[in-house]
Scaffold this motif. Structure first.
Motif, PDB file in Angstrom:
ATOM      1  N   ARG A 132     -12.926 133.639  24.050  1.00  0.00           N
ATOM      2  CA  ARG A 132     -13.380 134.326  25.144  1.00  0.00           C
ATOM      3  C   ARG A 132     -13.725 133.329  26.506  1.00  0.00           C
ATOM      4  NH1 ARG A 132     -10.644 137.685  23.132  1.00  0.00           N
ATOM      5  NH2 ARG A 132     -11.306 139.627  22.487  1.00  0.00           N
ATOM      6  N   ARG A 133     -14.430 132.272  26.060  1.00  0.00           N
ATOM      7  CA  ARG A 133     -14.685 131.459  27.215  1.00  0.00           C
ATOM      8  C   ARG A 133     -13.386 130.665  27.712  1.00  0.00           C
ATOM      9  NH1 ARG A 133     -18.929 129.400  24.966  1.00  0.00           N
ATOM     10  NH2 ARG A 133     -17.711 127.567  24.064  1.00  0.00           N
ATOM     11  N   SER A 134     -12.337 130.196  26.778  1.00  0.00           N
ATOM     12  CA  SER A 134     -11.254 129.683  27.185  1.00  0.00           C
ATOM     13  C   SER A 134      -9.960 130.676  27.767  1.00  0.00           C
ATOM     14  CB  SER A 134     -10.540 128.956  26.023  1.00  0.00           C
ATOM     15  OG  SER A 134     -11.529 127.939  25.502  1.00  0.00           O
ATOM     16  N   PHE A 135     -10.182 131.878  27.213  1.00  0.00           N
ATOM     17  CA  PHE A 135      -9.215 132.701  27.649  1.00  0.00           C
ATOM     18  C   PHE A 135      -9.982 134.180  28.170  1.00  0.00           C
ATOM     19  CE2 PHE A 135      -6.998 129.863  24.968  1.00  0.00           C
ATOM     20  CZ  PHE A 135      -5.776 129.631  25.552  1.00  0.00           C
ATOM     21  N   PRO A 136     -10.639 134.319  29.162  1.00  0.00           N
ATOM     22  CA  PRO A 136     -11.316 135.215  29.393  1.00  0.00           C
ATOM     23  C   PRO A 136     -10.497 136.699  29.723  1.00  0.00           C
ATOM     24  CG  PRO A 136     -11.395 133.917  31.426  1.00  0.00           C
ATOM     25  CD  PRO A 136     -10.623 133.139  30.325  1.00  0.00           C
TER      26      PRO A 136
ATOM     27  N   PHE B 184      -2.468 131.689  34.529  1.00  0.00           N
ATOM     28  CA  PHE B 184      -1.818 131.460  35.968  1.00  0.00           C
ATOM     29  C   PHE B 184      -1.975 132.755  36.845  1.00  0.00           C
ATOM     30  CE2 PHE B 184       0.996 128.671  33.131  1.00  0.00           C
ATOM     31  CZ  PHE B 184       0.587 127.630  33.863  1.00  0.00           C
ATOM     32  N   SER B 185      -2.778 133.742  36.684  1.00  0.00           N
ATOM     33  CA  SER B 185      -2.814 134.654  37.702  1.00  0.00           C
ATOM     34  C   SER B 185      -3.605 134.306  38.748  1.00  0.00           C
ATOM     35  CB  SER B 185      -3.889 135.815  36.852  1.00  0.00           C
ATOM     36  OG  SER B 185      -5.041 135.263  36.483  1.00  0.00           O
TER      37      SER B 185
ATOM     38  N   HIS C 260      -4.120 125.398  41.324  1.00  0.00           N
ATOM     39  CA  HIS C 260      -4.492 126.307  40.074  1.00  0.00           C
ATOM     40  C   HIS C 260      -3.379 125.794  38.957  1.00  0.00           C
ATOM     41  CE1 HIS C 260      -7.029 128.873  42.560  1.00  0.00           C
ATOM     42  NE2 HIS C 260      -5.974 129.029  43.427  1.00  0.00           N
ATOM     43  N   PHE C 261      -2.402 125.017  39.485  1.00  0.00           N
ATOM     44  CA  PHE C 261      -1.504 124.661  38.344  1.00  0.00           C
ATOM     45  C   PHE C 261      -2.157 123.707  37.254  1.00  0.00           C
ATOM     46  CE2 PHE C 261       2.351 125.716  41.118  1.00  0.00           C
ATOM     47  CZ  PHE C 261       3.052 126.559  39.877  1.00  0.00           C
ATOM     48  N   ARG C 262      -3.062 123.118  37.706  1.00  0.00           N
ATOM     49  CA  ARG C 262      -3.633 122.133  36.775  1.00  0.00           C
ATOM     50  C   ARG C 262      -4.604 122.962  35.876  1.00  0.00           C
ATOM     51  NH1 ARG C 262      -9.125 120.200  36.533  1.00  0.00           N
ATOM     52  NH2 ARG C 262      -9.370 118.405  35.269  1.00  0.00           N
ATOM     53  N   ASP C 263      -5.526 123.971  36.259  1.00  0.00           N
ATOM     54  CA  ASP C 263      -6.238 124.802  35.492  1.00  0.00           C
ATOM     55  C   ASP C 263      -5.230 125.854  34.303  1.00  0.00           C
ATOM     56  OD1 ASP C 263      -8.519 124.350  36.503  1.00  0.00           O
ATOM     57  OD2 ASP C 263      -8.315 125.735  38.182  1.00  0.00           O
ATOM     58  N   GLY C 264      -4.150 126.396  34.928  1.00  0.00           N
ATOM     59  CA  GLY C 264      -3.284 126.761  34.182  1.00  0.00           C
ATOM     60  C   GLY C 264      -2.562 126.089  33.113  1.00  0.00           C
ATOM     61  N   GLY C 265      -2.308 124.822  33.490  1.00  0.00           N
ATOM     62  CA  GLY C 265      -1.754 123.773  32.383  1.00  0.00           C
ATOM     63  C   GLY C 265      -2.774 123.232  31.373  1.00  0.00           C
ATOM     64  N   LEU C 266      -4.092 123.354  31.980  1.00  0.00           N
ATOM     65  CA  LEU C 266      -4.818 122.988  30.747  1.00  0.00           C
ATOM     66  C   LEU C 266      -5.067 124.112  29.617  1.00  0.00           C
ATOM     67  CD1 LEU C 266      -7.638 121.396  32.956  1.00  0.00           C
ATOM     68  CD2 LEU C 266      -6.091 120.212  31.238  1.00  0.00           C
ATOM     69  N   THR C 267      -5.235 125.292  30.269  1.00  0.00           N
ATOM     70  CA  THR C 267      -5.124 126.539  29.289  1.00  0.00           C
ATOM     71  C   THR C 267      -3.931 126.444  28.314  1.00  0.00           C
ATOM     72  OG1 THR C 267      -6.304 127.685  31.030  1.00  0.00           O
ATOM     73  CG2 THR C 267      -5.235 129.161  29.283  1.00  0.00           C
ATOM     74  N   VAL C 268      -2.773 126.242  28.885  1.00  0.00           N
ATOM     75  CA  VAL C 268      -1.591 126.178  27.934  1.00  0.00           C
ATOM     76  C   VAL C 268      -1.781 124.937  26.959  1.00  0.00           C
ATOM     77  CG1 VAL C 268       0.775 125.773  28.030  1.00  0.00           C
ATOM     78  CG2 VAL C 268      -0.270 127.189  29.665  1.00  0.00           C
ATOM     79  N   LEU C 269      -2.301 123.950  27.432  1.00  0.00           N
ATOM     80  CA  LEU C 269      -2.664 122.931  26.422  1.00  0.00           C
ATOM     81  C   LEU C 269      -3.349 123.355  25.361  1.00  0.00           C
ATOM     82  CD1 LEU C 269      -2.747 119.657  28.738  1.00  0.00           C
ATOM     83  CD2 LEU C 269      -0.725 120.522  27.149  1.00  0.00           C
ATOM     84  N   LYS C 270      -4.381 123.856  25.620  1.00  0.00           N
ATOM     85  CA  LYS C 270      -5.449 124.287  24.709  1.00  0.00           C
ATOM     86  C   LYS C 270      -4.656 125.422  23.421  1.00  0.00           C
ATOM     87  CE  LYS C 270      -9.473 124.309  27.741  1.00  0.00           C
ATOM     88  NZ  LYS C 270     -10.390 125.209  28.362  1.00  0.00           N
ATOM     89  N   TYR C 271      -4.062 126.368  24.218  1.00  0.00           N
ATOM     90  CA  TYR C 271      -3.308 127.164  23.312  1.00  0.00           C
ATOM     91  C   TYR C 271      -2.229 126.497  22.335  1.00  0.00           C
ATOM     92  CZ  TYR C 271      -1.240 131.564  21.744  1.00  0.00           C
ATOM     93  OH  TYR C 271      -0.795 132.668  21.013  1.00  0.00           O
ATOM     94  N   VAL C 272      -1.475 125.747  23.026  1.00  0.00           N
ATOM     95  CA  VAL C 272      -0.481 124.743  22.049  1.00  0.00           C
ATOM     96  C   VAL C 272      -1.177 123.893  21.123  1.00  0.00           C
ATOM     97  CG1 VAL C 272       1.517 123.426  22.428  1.00  0.00           C
ATOM     98  CG2 VAL C 272       1.254 125.157  23.962  1.00  0.00           C
ATOM     99  N   GLY C 273      -2.232 123.380  21.557  1.00  0.00           N
ATOM    100  CA  GLY C 273      -2.746 122.584  20.635  1.00  0.00           C
ATOM    101  C   GLY C 273      -3.375 123.443  19.475  1.00  0.00           C
ATOM    102  N   ALA C 274      -3.860 124.517  19.692  1.00  0.00           N
ATOM    103  CA  ALA C 274      -4.629 125.251  18.390  1.00  0.00           C
ATOM    104  C   ALA C 274      -3.456 125.581  17.890  1.00  0.00           C
ATOM    105  CB  ALA C 274      -5.083 126.629  19.023  1.00  0.00           C
TER     106      ALA C 274
END
Length: 254
Positions: A23-27, A185-186, A108-122
């Motif tokens: 929830r903290r990583s993907f609010p 990415f919103s 905002h691309f950097r924040d979205g990219g980090l979120t994607v990396l977290k999800y793919v890494g999981a």
């Protein structure tokens, strides 16, 4: 009953920890996401109606095994299709944006990219942790389980499998908000989540039909069942964009 109670308590805490981090990583409402209560209410009603219709069709025509296979396929494919759709939509919106808007979007691309990396890494950690847990378990487990080593076996199994199940819970709790919000990415554009959902649902329908064909219902009912989901999702996405433009002043290029 300690052998049942203790594992339940441990994995409950593991699930709570994973949910808190997810929830903290993907609010649910990330930065840039405009929350419209009317749209959210319509989306919930649509989801419950879809569940009721699916249950009714299965009760009348059967095909529970096929429905389960489609559910597993959707559970695995939906996040990746949504991710690909979010990236493509973000690129398209960036392409049509004005120069001033592009400068803001780049931040905002950097924040979205980090979120994607977290999800793919999981997701990448899942098979690695599964294989590693099996290897660790086989190396520490005794040949036979007796009353003398039962406590050691239970504790070792809990410790070894806890990281794997933590990642499983994390992926489960993170997938819903990630898909709904276009992987954070919103912030790039208010319309991105709606566009991502509308595109991803049609791509998923095409992939499902090419892989498994129509569900085992009479042909008119099967076609209606296949098209009903994408059509209703697209209508709600169009309505959400319409309300963003009329009520919140959204513009495509700025």
């Amino acid at each position: 009953m300690w052998w049942l109670t203790v594992p339940l308590l441990v994995f409950y805490q593991v699930a709570r920890s994973a949910r808190r981090v997810a929830r903290r990583s993907f609010p649910r409402h990330p930065r840039g996401r405009i929350v419209d209560d009317a749209v959210l209410r319509a989306q919930r009603i649509r989801a419950w109606v879809a569940v009721a219709v699916s249950g009714g069709l299965l009760a009348v025509y059967g095909g529970v095994s096929d429905a389960f296979d489609q559910f597993v396929q959707r559970l695995y494919l939906a996040p990746w299709l949504a991710l690909a759709s979010a990236v493509l939509v973000a690129a398209a919106l960036y392409g049509i944006a004005t120069r001033q808007r592009r400068l803001l979007m780049r931040a905002h691309f950097r924040d979205g990219g980090l979120t994607v990396l977290k999800y793919v890494g999981a997701w990448l950690l899942l098979p690695a942790l599964f294989v590693g847990s099996l290897m660790a378990l086989s190396s520490v487990m005794p040949q036979t389980v007796t009353e003398d080593n039962l406590l050691f076996v239970c504790v070792a199994a809990l410790v070894i499998w806890a990281p794997f199940w933590w990642i499983v819970y994390f992926v489960c709790f993170a997938s819903g908000p990630a898909v709904r919000n276009g992987f954070s990415f919103s912030a790039l554009h208010p319309a991105l989540p709606a566009l991502t959902t509308g595109i991803a649902v049609w791509v998923f329908a095409l992939v499902s039909q090419s892989a498994g064909g129509l569900p085992p219902f009479p042909q008119p009912v099967a076609i209606s069942a296949v098209l009903g989901g994408p059509v209703t999702v697209s209508v709600l996405a169009w309505w959400e964009i319409h309300r963003l433009r009329r009520r919140h002043g959204m513009r495509w290029r700025r």
